[in-house]
Scaffold this motif. Sequence first.
Motif, PDB file in Angstrom:
ATOM      1  N   LEU A   6      49.816  46.703  46.815  1.00 28.39           N
ATOM      2  CA  LEU A   6      50.840  47.337  47.661  1.00 28.39           C
ATOM      3  C   LEU A   6      52.223  46.725  47.481  1.00 28.39           C
ATOM      4  O   LEU A   6      53.223  47.444  47.553  1.00 28.39           O
ATOM      5  N   LEU A   7      52.305  45.439  47.268  1.00 31.52           N
ATOM      6  CA  LEU A   7      53.615  44.822  47.115  1.00 31.52           C
ATOM      7  C   LEU A   7      54.300  45.256  45.821  1.00 31.52           C
ATOM      8  O   LEU A   7      55.525  45.315  45.764  1.00 31.52           O
ATOM      9  N   ASP A  32      42.974  44.721  52.817  1.00 32.29           N
ATOM     10  CA  ASP A  32      42.002  43.890  52.103  1.00 32.29           C
ATOM     11  C   ASP A  32      41.061  44.739  51.258  1.00 32.29           C
ATOM     12  O   ASP A  32      40.751  44.385  50.111  1.00 32.29           O
ATOM     13  N   ASP A  33      40.602  45.863  51.805  1.00 31.74           N
ATOM     14  CA  ASP A  33      39.732  46.772  51.056  1.00 31.74           C
ATOM     15  C   ASP A  33      40.448  47.309  49.818  1.00 31.74           C
ATOM     16  O   ASP A  33      39.879  47.359  48.724  1.00 31.74           O
ATOM     17  N   TYR A  34      41.696  47.713  49.992  1.00 37.37           N
ATOM     18  CA  TYR A  34      42.483  48.243  48.871  1.00 37.37           C
ATOM     19  C   TYR A  34      42.695  47.160  47.813  1.00 37.37           C
ATOM     20  O   TYR A  34      42.550  47.407  46.605  1.00 37.37           O
ATOM     21  N   HIS A  35      43.019  45.956  48.259  1.00 32.62           N
ATOM     22  CA  HIS A  35      43.269  44.843  47.344  1.00 32.62           C
ATOM     23  C   HIS A  35      42.007  44.541  46.510  1.00 32.62           C
ATOM     24  O   HIS A  35      42.100  44.379  45.286  1.00 32.62           O
ATOM     25  N   LEU A  41      38.917  47.666  39.992  1.00 30.77           N
ATOM     26  CA  LEU A  41      39.357  48.654  39.002  1.00 30.77           C
ATOM     27  C   LEU A  41      39.988  47.978  37.788  1.00 30.77           C
ATOM     28  O   LEU A  41      39.756  48.406  36.650  1.00 30.77           O
ATOM     29  N   LEU A  42      40.765  46.929  38.009  1.00 27.52           N
ATOM     30  CA  LEU A  42      41.355  46.197  36.886  1.00 27.52           C
ATOM     31  C   LEU A  42      40.273  45.588  35.995  1.00 27.52           C
ATOM     32  O   LEU A  42      40.376  45.626  34.769  1.00 27.52           O
ATOM     33  N   ARG A  43      39.234  45.013  36.613  1.00 31.01           N
ATOM     34  CA  ARG A  43      38.136  44.434  35.831  1.00 31.01           C
ATOM     35  C   ARG A  43      37.420  45.514  35.022  1.00 31.01           C
ATOM     36  O   ARG A  43      37.049  45.292  33.868  1.00 31.01           O
ATOM     37  N   MET A  44      37.253  46.682  35.602  1.00 26.97           N
ATOM     38  CA  MET A  44      36.581  47.773  34.902  1.00 26.97           C
ATOM     39  C   MET A  44      37.428  48.298  33.754  1.00 26.97           C
ATOM     40  O   MET A  44      36.929  48.540  32.656  1.00 26.97           O
ATOM     41  N   LYS A  45      38.709  48.470  34.005  1.00 26.82           N
ATOM     42  CA  LYS A  45      39.598  49.000  32.966  1.00 26.82           C
ATOM     43  C   LYS A  45      39.753  48.031  31.804  1.00 26.82           C
ATOM     44  O   LYS A  45      39.967  48.442  30.674  1.00 26.82           O
ATOM     45  N   SER A  46      39.644  46.731  32.088  1.00 25.09           N
ATOM     46  CA  SER A  46      39.793  45.738  31.028  1.00 25.09           C
ATOM     47  C   SER A  46      38.465  45.443  30.322  1.00 25.09           C
ATOM     48  O   SER A  46      38.431  44.651  29.388  1.00 25.09           O
ATOM     49  N   LEU A  64      43.069  55.736  45.949  1.00 20.92           N
ATOM     50  CA  LEU A  64      44.193  56.606  46.293  1.00 20.92           C
ATOM     51  C   LEU A  64      44.171  56.958  47.772  1.00 20.92           C
ATOM     52  O   LEU A  64      45.213  56.952  48.447  1.00 20.92           O
ATOM     53  N   HIS A  65      42.986  57.232  48.297  1.00 20.30           N
ATOM     54  CA  HIS A  65      42.850  57.535  49.729  1.00 20.30           C
ATOM     55  C   HIS A  65      43.310  56.341  50.573  1.00 20.30           C
ATOM     56  O   HIS A  65      44.065  56.513  51.541  1.00 20.30           O
ATOM     57  N   LEU A  66      42.868  55.138  50.213  1.00 19.87           N
ATOM     58  CA  LEU A  66      43.280  53.946  50.959  1.00 19.87           C
ATOM     59  C   LEU A  66      44.793  53.747  50.883  1.00 19.87           C
ATOM     60  O   LEU A  66      45.438  53.439  51.879  1.00 19.87           O
ATOM     61  N   LYS A  67      45.349  53.942  49.691  1.00 18.95           N
ATOM     62  CA  LYS A  67      46.788  53.766  49.529  1.00 18.95           C
ATOM     63  C   LYS A  67      47.561  54.774  50.377  1.00 18.95           C
ATOM     64  O   LYS A  67      48.563  54.434  51.004  1.00 18.95           O
TER      65      LYS A  67
END
Length: 76
Positions: A6-7, A32-35, A41-46, A64-67
Amino acid sequence: MEKHDLLHEFPEHQDKIHLLKTENKYFRKLFDDYHELDHQLLRMKSGIETVTDEALKELKAHSLHLKDELYKMIKD
């Protein structure tokens, strides 16, 4: 890999995000859930974690829903 926390997504709202994290338990839980989901997702994409295309699509939709929920709270 691009960060979507988010930041980084809403740098103009850093003060409001900090305030909501400290004063609103529901916002903090969603944050926290979004983070955690963003890191997953980053681990999966990498390639660190493997996942089916369908599961990745579902996780992205949930992210996207959480965001969206968090942004609504930030804008209020």
